[in-house]
Motif scaffolding. Structure first.
Motif, mmCIF file in Angstrom:
data_model
loop_
_atom_site.group_PDB
_atom_site.id
_atom_site.type_symbol
_atom_site.label_atom_id
_atom_site.label_comp_id
_atom_site.label_asym_id
_atom_site.label_seq_id
_atom_site.Cartn_x
_atom_site.Cartn_y
_atom_site.Cartn_z
ATOM 1 N N GLY A 107 0.836 -1.201 0.000
ATOM 2 C CA GLY A 107 0.000 0.000 0.000
ATOM 3 C C GLY A 107 0.862 1.239 0.000
ATOM 4 N N TYR A 108 0.314 2.344 -0.482
ATOM 5 C CA TYR A 108 1.115 3.559 -0.595
ATOM 6 C C TYR A 108 1.655 4.067 0.744
ATOM 7 C CZ TYR A 108 2.495 8.378 -1.162
ATOM 8 O OH TYR A 108 3.212 9.545 -1.105
ATOM 9 N N PRO A 109 0.812 4.183 1.801
ATOM 10 C CA PRO A 109 1.338 4.762 3.056
ATOM 11 C C PRO A 109 2.531 3.999 3.614
ATOM 12 C CG PRO A 109 -1.058 4.703 3.099
ATOM 13 C CD PRO A 109 -0.637 3.905 1.907
ATOM 14 N N ARG A 110 2.429 2.675 3.674
ATOM 15 C CA ARG A 110 3.529 1.901 4.261
ATOM 16 C C ARG A 110 4.719 1.784 3.309
ATOM 17 N NH1 ARG A 110 1.095 -2.676 8.389
ATOM 18 N NH2 ARG A 110 -0.094 -1.175 9.623
ATOM 19 N N THR A 111 4.461 1.794 2.027
ATOM 20 C CA THR A 111 5.559 1.791 1.064
ATOM 21 C C THR A 111 6.382 3.068 1.208
ATOM 22 O OG1 THR A 111 4.402 0.398 -0.542
ATOM 23 C CG2 THR A 111 6.132 1.830 -1.395
ATOM 24 N N THR A 112 5.698 4.186 1.354
ATOM 25 C CA THR A 112 6.387 5.465 1.534
ATOM 26 C C THR A 112 7.210 5.470 2.817
ATOM 27 O OG1 THR A 112 4.643 6.618 0.333
ATOM 28 C CG2 THR A 112 6.032 7.951 1.760
ATOM 29 N N THR A 113 6.620 4.957 3.886
ATOM 30 C CA THR A 113 7.336 4.871 5.157
ATOM 31 C C THR A 113 8.557 3.977 5.027
ATOM 32 O OG1 THR A 113 5.296 5.211 6.387
ATOM 33 C CG2 THR A 113 7.133 4.219 7.585
ATOM 34 N N LEU A 114 8.393 2.852 4.358
ATOM 35 C CA LEU A 114 9.506 1.931 4.129
ATOM 36 C C LEU A 114 10.636 2.635 3.385
ATOM 37 C CD1 LEU A 114 10.624 -1.047 4.067
ATOM 38 C CD2 LEU A 114 9.503 -1.245 1.828
ATOM 39 N N ALA A 115 10.299 3.386 2.346
ATOM 40 C CA ALA A 115 11.318 4.038 1.523
ATOM 41 C C ALA A 115 12.076 5.106 2.288
ATOM 42 C CB ALA A 115 10.661 4.637 0.277
ATOM 43 N N PHE A 116 11.359 5.926 3.073
ATOM 44 C CA PHE A 116 12.032 7.006 3.795
ATOM 45 C C PHE A 116 12.867 6.482 4.965
ATOM 46 C CE2 PHE A 116 9.057 10.033 1.730
ATOM 47 C CZ PHE A 116 10.005 10.928 1.277
ATOM 48 N N THR A 117 12.381 5.472 5.673
ATOM 49 C CA THR A 117 13.188 4.922 6.770
ATOM 50 C C THR A 117 14.417 4.197 6.238
ATOM 51 O OG1 THR A 117 11.750 2.960 6.802
ATOM 52 C CG2 THR A 117 11.286 4.689 8.406
ATOM 53 N N ALA A 118 14.353 3.714 4.999
ATOM 54 C CA ALA A 118 15.510 3.047 4.403
ATOM 55 C C ALA A 118 16.533 4.046 3.878
ATOM 56 C CB ALA A 118 15.051 2.122 3.273
ATOM 57 N N ALA A 119 16.048 5.136 3.281
ATOM 58 C CA ALA A 119 16.960 6.089 2.639
ATOM 59 C C ALA A 119 17.613 7.041 3.629
ATOM 60 C CB ALA A 119 16.199 6.893 1.579
ATOM 61 N N GLY A 120 16.894 7.405 4.703
ATOM 62 C CA GLY A 120 17.433 8.388 5.638
ATOM 63 C C GLY A 120 18.457 7.804 6.588
ATOM 64 N N ASN A 121 19.260 8.677 7.150
ATOM 65 C CA ASN A 121 20.291 8.262 8.103
ATOM 66 C C ASN A 121 20.251 9.117 9.361
ATOM 67 O OD1 ASN A 121 21.976 7.803 5.182
ATOM 68 N ND2 ASN A 121 21.891 6.107 6.618
ATOM 69 N N ASN A 122 20.675 8.541 10.460
ATOM 70 C CA ASN A 122 20.763 9.242 11.737
ATOM 71 C C ASN A 122 22.132 9.923 11.801
ATOM 72 O OD1 ASN A 122 20.781 10.094 14.362
ATOM 73 N ND2 ASN A 122 20.587 8.071 15.282
ATOM 74 N N PHE A 123 22.235 11.082 11.116
ATOM 75 C CA PHE A 123 23.543 11.732 11.034
ATOM 76 C C PHE A 123 24.027 12.218 12.389
ATOM 77 C CE2 PHE A 123 20.252 14.662 9.360
ATOM 78 C CZ PHE A 123 20.268 15.646 10.331
ATOM 79 N N GLU A 124 23.090 12.466 13.324
ATOM 80 C CA GLU A 124 23.517 12.877 14.663
ATOM 81 C C GLU A 124 24.372 11.781 15.320
ATOM 82 O OE1 GLU A 124 19.320 14.666 14.064
ATOM 83 O OE2 GLU A 124 20.318 12.760 13.677
ATOM 84 N N LEU A 125 23.888 10.537 15.234
ATOM 85 C CA LEU A 125 24.642 9.427 15.812
ATOM 86 C C LEU A 125 25.948 9.207 15.061
ATOM 87 C CD1 LEU A 125 24.905 7.036 17.746
ATOM 88 C CD2 LEU A 125 23.624 5.652 16.095
ATOM 89 N N ALA A 126 25.914 9.314 13.737
ATOM 90 C CA ALA A 126 27.126 9.107 12.940
ATOM 91 C C ALA A 126 28.217 10.100 13.333
ATOM 92 C CB ALA A 126 26.795 9.240 11.451
ATOM 93 N N ILE A 127 27.827 11.364 13.521
ATOM 94 C CA ILE A 127 28.797 12.382 13.938
ATOM 95 C C ILE A 127 29.350 12.054 15.319
ATOM 96 C CG2 ILE A 127 29.084 14.812 14.557
ATOM 97 C CD1 ILE A 127 26.943 15.458 12.430
ATOM 98 N N ALA A 128 28.469 11.638 16.224
ATOM 99 C CA ALA A 128 28.900 11.318 17.580
ATOM 100 C C ALA A 128 29.888 10.157 17.587
ATOM 101 C CB ALA A 128 27.685 10.980 18.446
ATOM 102 N N VAL A 129 29.580 9.097 16.855
ATOM 103 C CA VAL A 129 30.456 7.924 16.806
ATOM 104 C C VAL A 129 31.795 8.279 16.172
ATOM 105 C CG1 VAL A 129 30.762 5.645 15.757
ATOM 106 C CG2 VAL A 129 28.579 6.246 16.816
ATOM 107 N N ALA A 130 31.759 9.042 15.073
ATOM 108 C CA ALA A 130 33.000 9.401 14.384
ATOM 109 C C ALA A 130 33.908 10.231 15.280
ATOM 110 C CB ALA A 130 32.673 10.157 13.100
ATOM 111 N N ILE A 131 33.326 11.189 16.005
ATOM 112 C CA ILE A 131 34.136 12.039 16.878
ATOM 113 C C ILE A 131 34.704 11.240 18.045
ATOM 114 C CG2 ILE A 131 34.059 13.981 18.497
ATOM 115 C CD1 ILE A 131 31.961 15.258 16.690
ATOM 116 N N ALA A 132 33.836 10.430 18.682
ATOM 117 C CA ALA A 132 34.275 9.680 19.860
ATOM 118 C C ALA A 132 35.301 8.614 19.509
ATOM 119 C CB ALA A 132 33.074 9.038 20.547
ATOM 120 N N THR A 133 35.199 8.042 18.312
ATOM 121 C CA THR A 133 36.089 6.946 17.925
ATOM 122 C C THR A 133 37.365 7.429 17.256
ATOM 123 O OG1 THR A 133 34.119 5.570 17.561
ATOM 124 C CG2 THR A 133 36.205 4.749 16.677
#
Length: 365
Positions: free
Chosen positions: A293-319
């Motif tokens: 269905g369109y609503p869940r397909t859209t949700t699937l696509a956006f949760t797959a394409a997006g990234n948690n850049f806040e966490l990525a920055i935190a991990v990169a700096i700390a590591t």
């Protein structure tokens, strides 16, 4: 018993105008923070030495505060209790887990090696960006594209918990084990699964627990309407403030490196652009093929394409440190991601004509 609620039909106003003022110009704020950081680095060349005097576990305390501030409001928004109906949709759950934690990281691994084979720090940074699955902007984008809100809430909650449990192991696999198997250069010896796991536990685990407790206690004390209608709007902007504060410090520390190598930033942008477009398109096609269905397909696509850049920055700096190429790659991530994903909202709305009319509704229990 099931009822069918029609998916909201968007008005004719441009998608960008439906975003809040801060979200609408996020890319601009990031650019301004970068410029401010570069200027600060020129005016205060001793800033790096000053920050190094106040460190805990290899990370500057001011930067650590900025990272925690930007993570907490994001995780306070997650609706942790809305799981039943969505978890029952095994097709959606399995598809999301496969795309988010198997296909997408493998695809970014390939892109990073194609575009940045000679730049190991940036290559590692992009892989870390991709392992941090989206938990923030997806709510806004999903609503703008008329996706399934409850499905988005559950997938985000699962991604949050999964990152705490598996981020370190996946980092070790894609940064050390898999390159070794393929005969490629592995990440430097300063990387360790323990370091990256501790970073995730601190910069995701602490705000995750705080966000869960805040939502639970806040709803219990004053109700969901107050919590989401009054409390969240008040703390929401602090995620952006924390992000911009961190970016200013990072660019103050990396100014000379960035100015002398602008081509490197462009080279990081190309695989990110390719990733967002291809993964989003794949999510839409897979969801349509599985009749989600369109609503869940859209949700699937956006949760797959997006990234948690806040966490990525935190991990990169700390590591790897605040002056590392890995940290710079984390900062470039949202600069590319935000405008691209906003543009993909229009693509999602356009694609509704390829879904049967019966699939343009959200079924709820």
């Amino acid at each position: 018993m099931k009822s069918v609620t029609a998916t909201p039909v968007p008005d004719t106003a441009p998608v960008a105008q439906k975003l809040s003022f801060l979200d609408r110009y996020l890319a601009l704020w990031i650019l301004l923070a970068m410029a401010a950081g570069l200027g600060m680095g020129r005016i205060f060349p001793q800033l790096g030495e000053l920050l190094d005097r106040f460190t805990v576990a290899r990370i500057s305390v001011p930067i650590a505060i900025g990272l925690l501030v930007m993570m907490y409001p994001v995780l306070a928004k997650v609706r942790y209790n809305e799981t039943g109906r969505v978890l029952a949709d095994r097709k959606l759950m399995i598809t999301s887990l496969v795309i988010n934690w198997i296909l997408a990281p493998a695809f970014m691994f390939v892109l990073a090696w194609i575009f940045l084979a000679d730049l190991p720090e940036y290559r590692t940074g992009l892989i870390i960006v991709d392992l941090a699955r989206c938990i923030a902007m997806v709510f806004i984008l999903n609503d703008l594209a008329c996706g399934d809100r409850e499905a988005a809430a559950v997938l985000v909650a699962i991604n949050s918990v999964f990152q705490v449990l598996a981020f370190g192991a996946l980092g070790w696999f894609y940064l050390q084990l898999l390159p070794s198997w393929l005969g490629l250069e592995t990440t430097s010896a300063e990387f360790s699964i323990a370091a990256i796991t501790v970073s995730v536990l601190v910069f995701l685990g602490i705000p995750l627990v705080a966000g869960f407790l805040t939502r639970t206690l806040g709803k219990k004390a004053k109700g969901r309407e107050w919590y989401e209608g009054k409390f969240l709007p008040k703390i929401g902007p602090w995620a952006l403030y924390g992000l911009l504060f961190t970016i200013v410090l990072l660019f103050a520390l990396q100014g000379d490196r960035i100015i002398s190598n602008p081509w490197d930033v462009l080279r990081m942008a190309l695989p990110l652009l390719t990733y967002f477009v291809v993964v989003f398109g794949a999510g839409m096609l897979i969801g349509r093929a599985l009749n989600l269905g369109y609503p869940r397909t859209t949700t699937l696509a956006f949760t797959a394409a997006g990234n948690n850049f806040e966490l990525a920055i935190a991990v990169a700096i700390a590591t790897f440190g605040a002056t590392s190429g890995q940290a710079l790659a984390g900062v470039v991530g949202p600069l590319i991601e935000v405008p691209i994903l906003v543009a993909l909202v229009y693509v999602a709305l356009w694609s509704r004509k390829f879904f049967p009319s019966t699939q343009l509704a959200t079924t709820s229990v």
